[in-house]
Motif scaffolding. Structure first.
Motif, PDB file in Angstrom:
ATOM      1  N   TYR A  51     -37.422 -13.293 -14.110  1.00 14.07           N
ATOM      2  CA  TYR A  51     -38.781 -12.920 -13.732  1.00 14.07           C
ATOM      3  C   TYR A  51     -39.493 -12.264 -14.909  1.00 14.07           C
ATOM      4  O   TYR A  51     -38.877 -11.512 -15.681  1.00 14.07           O
ATOM      5  CB  TYR A  51     -38.757 -11.980 -12.524  1.00 14.07           C
ATOM      6  CG  TYR A  51     -38.213 -12.669 -11.293  1.00 14.07           C
ATOM      7  CD1 TYR A  51     -39.063 -13.292 -10.386  1.00 14.07           C
ATOM      8  CD2 TYR A  51     -36.843 -12.731 -11.067  1.00 14.07           C
ATOM      9  CE1 TYR A  51     -38.563 -13.952  -9.265  1.00 14.07           C
ATOM     10  CE2 TYR A  51     -36.335 -13.387  -9.955  1.00 14.07           C
ATOM     11  CZ  TYR A  51     -37.194 -13.997  -9.067  1.00 14.07           C
ATOM     12  OH  TYR A  51     -36.704 -14.662  -7.976  1.00 14.07           O
ATOM     13  N   VAL A  74     -44.663 -13.057 -12.346  1.00 13.74           N
ATOM     14  CA  VAL A  74     -45.111 -12.272 -11.207  1.00 13.74           C
ATOM     15  C   VAL A  74     -46.105 -11.226 -11.688  1.00 13.74           C
ATOM     16  O   VAL A  74     -46.161 -10.896 -12.875  1.00 13.74           O
ATOM     17  CB  VAL A  74     -43.916 -11.574 -10.502  1.00 13.74           C
ATOM     18  CG1 VAL A  74     -42.939 -12.624  -9.968  1.00 13.74           C
ATOM     19  CG2 VAL A  74     -43.205 -10.602 -11.431  1.00 13.74           C
ATOM     20  N   ASP A  78     -42.655  -5.719  -7.060  1.00  8.90           N
ATOM     21  CA  ASP A  78     -42.250  -5.952  -5.669  1.00  8.90           C
ATOM     22  C   ASP A  78     -42.044  -7.431  -5.365  1.00  8.90           C
ATOM     23  O   ASP A  78     -41.528  -7.785  -4.299  1.00  8.90           O
ATOM     24  CB  ASP A  78     -43.242  -5.322  -4.683  1.00  8.90           C
ATOM     25  CG  ASP A  78     -44.662  -5.841  -4.844  1.00  8.90           C
ATOM     26  OD1 ASP A  78     -44.873  -6.869  -5.522  1.00  8.90           O
ATOM     27  OD2 ASP A  78     -45.587  -5.226  -4.276  1.00  8.90           O
ATOM     28  N   GLU A  79     -42.432  -8.303  -6.318  1.00  3.24           N
ATOM     29  CA  GLU A  79     -42.172  -9.743  -6.166  1.00  3.24           C
ATOM     30  C   GLU A  79     -40.801 -10.137  -6.727  1.00  3.24           C
ATOM     31  O   GLU A  79     -40.407 -11.298  -6.626  1.00  3.24           O
ATOM     32  CB  GLU A  79     -43.267 -10.537  -6.881  1.00  3.24           C
ATOM     33  CG  GLU A  79     -44.674 -10.298  -6.343  1.00  3.24           C
ATOM     34  CD  GLU A  79     -45.734 -10.982  -7.195  1.00  3.24           C
ATOM     35  OE1 GLU A  79     -45.700 -12.227  -7.282  1.00  3.24           O
ATOM     36  OE2 GLU A  79     -46.577 -10.275  -7.789  1.00  3.24           O
TER      37      GLU A  79
END
Length: 327
Positions: A51, A74, A78-79
């Motif tokens: 990520y 992202v 929180d993703e």
């Protein structure tokens, strides 16, 4: 060194000539190289997905290339799932972001450009000296958000223009320091610093300017090609601060300039009456896109390339130690 003029085919002989002045240095800087390599090595070490919080650098081509390899971009942490590996972008992040990653026990890698990290450390030192910081930058840019997030709210004030300096509410006896975003216009920033120093003669500044070597060098290279060009093409993203500044630099030289992301954005009508085009690329744009643009110009005109070198760059930044030994 000038590129050799290729032998003309019969098709080229029918085309009008076009001189293309290529700025050097251009394109990727050491910080961008490092950030991209961090994502690629993280993918090799941990496997997909890795990520990435925000675009690793401001270039759609680069982002899509990394996405195809397994990077997932992202906006916020929180993703990222609990077992995810995350990379912070080259622009830097507020202190709250790594703190949140540690709270969630996420594995993270910081791809912040070392020259941006240097500004972060300078901000901390000025606050330790009880100085309020005037930060020169563009509101909403990720680097500005990251730098202002190194200190507590209210300890740093953003200015974008000389007019903003005139509106500052501080008395002359208030201890002040200034810092700047690394990708600003050299000329604009010099004017703002001069205004700050005129209004606040005791204001403290960094020992060396915060605008990074790559930003300064690319602007100087444009100043060399623009006066000899009828049009300057700047390859870069519309959200890339350093690319937008290159357009402004060319226009200040009295030359028309256009920001493009890919060769297919060039309108052949732009070439009407044009004998010389300057080409450069922002620090997040790969050399492959420069070649794409020149090849696109070659579809309409018989191109002769000339590279004008204004500086040599040999800067290399070390990888995070977690990745330094990965193959």
């Amino acid at each position: 060194m000038n590129a050799p003029f290729p032998s003309q085919s019969p098709q080229d002989a029918a085309k009008l000539p076009l001189t293309v002045l290529i700025a050097a240095p251009r394109g990727f800087c050491a910080g961008v190289d490092r950030a991209i390599e961090i994502v690629e090595r993280a993918l090799q070490r941990y496997g997909a997905p890795v990520y990435v919080r925000h675009e690793i650098v401001h270039n759609k081509y680069v982002v899509e290339n990394l996405r195809a390899k397994g990077a997932v971009f992202v906006e916020e942490l929180d993703e990222v799932p609990a077992d995810g590996h995350v990379v912070f972008s080259a622009h830097g992040v507020p202190k709250s972001v790594p703190a949140e990653a540690e709270r969630r026990e996420l594995t993270y890698l910081d791809a912040t450009c070392p020259l941006v990290s240097k500004v972060h450390r300078q901000a901390e030192r000025q606050i330790e000296k009880d100085r309020h910081i005037i930060f020169i930058g563009h509101e909403g840019h990720p680097e500005v958000i990251g730098t202002m997030g190194q200190v507590e709210p209210g300890q740093m004030t953003l200015v974008e223009t000389v007019k903003d300096v005139a509106a500052l509410p501080f008395a002359q006896d208030v201890p002040l320091a200034y810092l700047s975003q690394t990708t600003l216009s050299v000329d604009d920033t010099a004017e703002i610093i001069a205004a700050l120093e005129a209004r606040y003669p005791e204001i403290a500044g960094p020992k060396a300017e915060d605008i990074c070597y790559a930003t300064s060098n690319r602007q100087a290279a444009v100043k060399r090609i623009a006066p000899a060009s009828d049009l300057v093409l700047v390859i870069g993203a519309p959200n890339s601060s350093n690319s937008l500044r290159l357009v402004e630099v060319a226009e200040r030289c009295g030359t028309q300039a256009k920001l493009i992301q890919r060769g297919d954005e060039i309108d052949p009508a732009w070439l009407d009456g044009v004998g010389t085009i300057g080409v450069t690329a922002g620090a997040s744009a790969p050399e492959r896109l420069v070649r794409e643009v020149i090849e696109r110009l070659g579809e309409w005109r018989a191109v002769e390339e000339r590279t004008l070198v204004s500086a040599e760059e040999k800067m290399v930044f070390k990888l995070p130690r977690e990745l330094a030994d990965s193959e």
